[in-house]
Design a protein around this motif. Structure first.
Motif, short mmCIF file in Angstrom:
data_model
loop_
_atom_site.label_atom_id
_atom_site.label_comp_id
_atom_site.label_asym_id
_atom_site.label_seq_id
_atom_site.Cartn_x
_atom_site.Cartn_y
_atom_site.Cartn_z
N THR A 1 1.65 30.68 45.28
CA THR A 1 0.45 30.63 44.27
C THR A 1 -0.80 30.30 45.21
OG1 THR A 1 0.52 28.17 44.18
CG2 THR A 1 1.84 29.30 42.68
N TRP B 1 -6.62 30.53 38.04
CA TRP B 1 -5.34 31.14 37.91
C TRP B 1 -4.18 29.86 37.35
CZ3 TRP B 1 -0.58 29.43 39.73
CH2 TRP B 1 0.33 30.30 39.57
N ASN C 1 -1.99 29.54 34.24
CA ASN C 1 -0.55 29.40 34.41
C ASN C 1 -0.05 27.94 34.16
OD1 ASN C 1 0.88 31.90 35.56
ND2 ASN C 1 -1.45 31.86 36.26
N TYR D 1 3.54 26.81 32.40
CA TYR D 1 4.45 26.44 32.76
C TYR D 1 5.03 24.92 33.05
CZ TYR D 1 5.17 31.22 34.15
OH TYR D 1 5.52 32.73 34.17
N SER E 1 -2.90 37.41 37.42
CA SER E 1 -1.85 36.33 36.74
C SER E 1 -0.70 37.10 36.29
CB SER E 1 -2.91 35.53 35.88
OG SER E 1 -1.90 34.24 35.62
#
Length: 232
Positions: free
Chosen positions: A96, A125, A129, A132, A173
């Motif tokens: 990442t 970013w 994300n 998750y 992304s």
């Protein structure tokens, strides 16, 4: 004569009492309220109110780092408590975004423009994300605090970028591959672990910006680059 002398003495005593009463009356400010603040106190209040934006960012970033680290350790305890050796997960770790030396966030090659732009891109970013993490069985208040803390820090940095200080290069992304429960746990740990490291570097960089602006230079401190939690 004695009566005249008595009158003089009485008048003198009366004036003395009046002078004491005048001294005892508190001064009024121009707003019509009692003035109870000394000059030194006013100066202290002014100094406290002069916290610059970057110092406020540093406090925001510090709180965000604390929350991310706490959530990372909670997830580690939940999902990897029985793991004997975390190196077994190296094969499924997820890359990442991180802050790199070339991003201009270290003192030896510091660049406010490059550093701010990169921090903004990297934080964006993690914001995009964060779903998750939200799917995991973790402390919901902490998950939400990090989500909102990331948003607030991004807004603060963006206000500076709008003034032309820094350039943003968006980070693609794409979807992260989660093939099993095991890889899902590893993916979540990768995100939280790397986000913790990002916030360490972000706190250091923002602190350095504020000190550098004031004519002082900060020192870089090394941090471990291992993937496992600090608690291991």
């Amino acid at each position: 004569m004695p009566s005249a002398l008595n009158k003089v003495l009485i008048l003198s005593a009366t004036l003395a009492v009046l002078m004491r009463l005048v001294d005892a009356v508190p001064a009024y400010s121009s707003m019509g309220e009692l003035s109870e603040t000394s000059g030194e106190e006013v100066q202290d209040v002014d100094v406290k109110s002069l916290l610059n934006d970057r110092h406020k960012w540093h406090l925001m970033a510090r709180d965000l780092h604390k929350d991310v680290k706490k959530l990372r350790d909670e997830q580690f305890e939940n999902d990897f408590r029985e793991a004997v050796n975390m190196t077994a997960y190296e094969g499924v770790r997820v890359s990442t975004p991180l802050l790199k030396p070339s991003d201009g966030c270290l003192s030896r090659n510091f660049s406010t423009e490059r550093c701010l732009g990169r921090i903004y891109s990297v934080l964006t970013w993690y914001k995009e994300n964060w779903n998750y993490i939200e799917k995991e069985n973790l402390t919901s208040t902490l998950v939400n605090d990090i989500k909102h803390g990331t948003k607030r820090l991004l807004e603060a940095i963006n206000s500076q970028l709008q003034l032309g200080e820094g350039q943003v290069d968006p980070i693609p992304s794409g979807p992260l591959s989660v093939r099993s429960a095991w890889t899902r746990k590893a993916t979540v740990h990768s995100i939280l672990f790397n986000y913790t490291n990002v916030m360490i570097d972000t706190c250091r960089a923002i602190s350095y910006m504020s000190k550098r602006k004031g004519g002082r230079r900060g020192k870089d401190t090394k941090r471990p680059g291992h993937w496992t939690s600090d608690k291991n």
